[in-house]
Design an enzyme around this catalytic site. Sequence first.
Site, PDB file in Angstrom:
ATOM      1  N   HIS A  27     -15.062  20.690 -52.219  1.00  0.00           N
ATOM      2  CA  HIS A  27     -14.551  20.793 -50.852  1.00  0.00           C
ATOM      3  C   HIS A  27     -15.179  19.694 -50.022  1.00  0.00           C
ATOM      4  O   HIS A  27     -16.059  18.968 -50.475  1.00  0.00           O
ATOM      5  CB  HIS A  27     -14.833  22.180 -50.247  1.00  0.00           C
ATOM      6  N   CYS A  37     -21.655  16.516 -45.818  1.00  0.00           N
ATOM      7  CA  CYS A  37     -20.619  17.438 -46.305  1.00  0.00           C
ATOM      8  C   CYS A  37     -19.212  17.008 -45.897  1.00  0.00           C
ATOM      9  O   CYS A  37     -18.235  17.647 -46.291  1.00  0.00           O
ATOM     10  CB  CYS A  37     -20.905  18.859 -45.834  1.00  0.00           C
ATOM     11  N   HIS A  41     -17.450  16.976 -52.331  1.00  0.00           N
ATOM     12  CA  HIS A  41     -18.562  17.348 -53.206  1.00  0.00           C
ATOM     13  C   HIS A  41     -18.267  18.732 -53.770  1.00  0.00           C
ATOM     14  O   HIS A  41     -17.351  19.418 -53.310  1.00  0.00           O
ATOM     15  CB  HIS A  41     -19.897  17.339 -52.440  1.00  0.00           C
ATOM     16  N   HIS A  43     -19.618  22.610 -55.737  1.00  0.00           N
ATOM     17  CA  HIS A  43     -20.620  23.659 -55.882  1.00  0.00           C
ATOM     18  C   HIS A  43     -20.197  24.581 -57.011  1.00  0.00           C
ATOM     19  O   HIS A  43     -19.010  24.704 -57.325  1.00  0.00           O
ATOM     20  CB  HIS A  43     -20.717  24.528 -54.616  1.00  0.00           C
ATOM     21  N   HIS A  78     -12.305  25.410 -60.328  1.00  0.00           N
ATOM     22  CA  HIS A  78     -11.994  24.026 -60.680  1.00  0.00           C
ATOM     23  C   HIS A  78     -10.882  23.435 -59.813  1.00  0.00           C
ATOM     24  O   HIS A  78     -10.040  22.684 -60.305  1.00  0.00           O
ATOM     25  CB  HIS A  78     -11.691  23.884 -62.181  1.00  0.00           C
ATOM     26  N   GLU A 129     -23.392  29.557 -52.005  1.00  0.00           N
ATOM     27  CA  GLU A 129     -22.954  28.177 -52.225  1.00  0.00           C
ATOM     28  C   GLU A 129     -23.987  27.387 -53.026  1.00  0.00           C
ATOM     29  O   GLU A 129     -23.632  26.555 -53.857  1.00  0.00           O
ATOM     30  CB  GLU A 129     -22.716  27.502 -50.873  1.00  0.00           C
TER      31      GLU A 129
END
Length: 146
Positions: A27, A37, A41, A43, A78, A129
């Site tokens: 996201h 952010c 990137h 998580h 994914h 997260e």
Amino acid sequence: MIQQIYPAPFHNFSYELNKDFHFAAAHYIPHDAAGKCQQVHGHTYFANVTIAGDQLDDSGFLVNFKTIKELLHDRFDHGVLNDDKHFTNEDSNFFPTTEIVARVMCEIIQEYLDTTSNKPACLQVFLRETPTSYVVYRPKKERTSS
């Protein structure tokens, strides 16, 4: 998955179901205050969904664990969260922050639960997260079963 204790929502329902799962997703947060952010990137999110109710369905389930996985894990795993129809790059109430992803997950689950005969309620979504950062989302009004 690592065993974990989650904050427990108060309720008076007879049954409480918790489903743990993880998913990998990318996201970005399209706002200057997001700093790094703002860049795409990823998580490995860890989630716990809490559902409660007083009645079981015809198969003896509050809700089938498999259904929760299909509704959430299969949808987000994914993928790029920004590409999902529930998120937008124009309205900060729908940026895919951890807070908003947790809220959207709860809304997706509740929308499904409202179609079932036993009408349970999604009371809480816990969404981690990173190893040190998580959000707990609880809908403002606690629902009651019919």
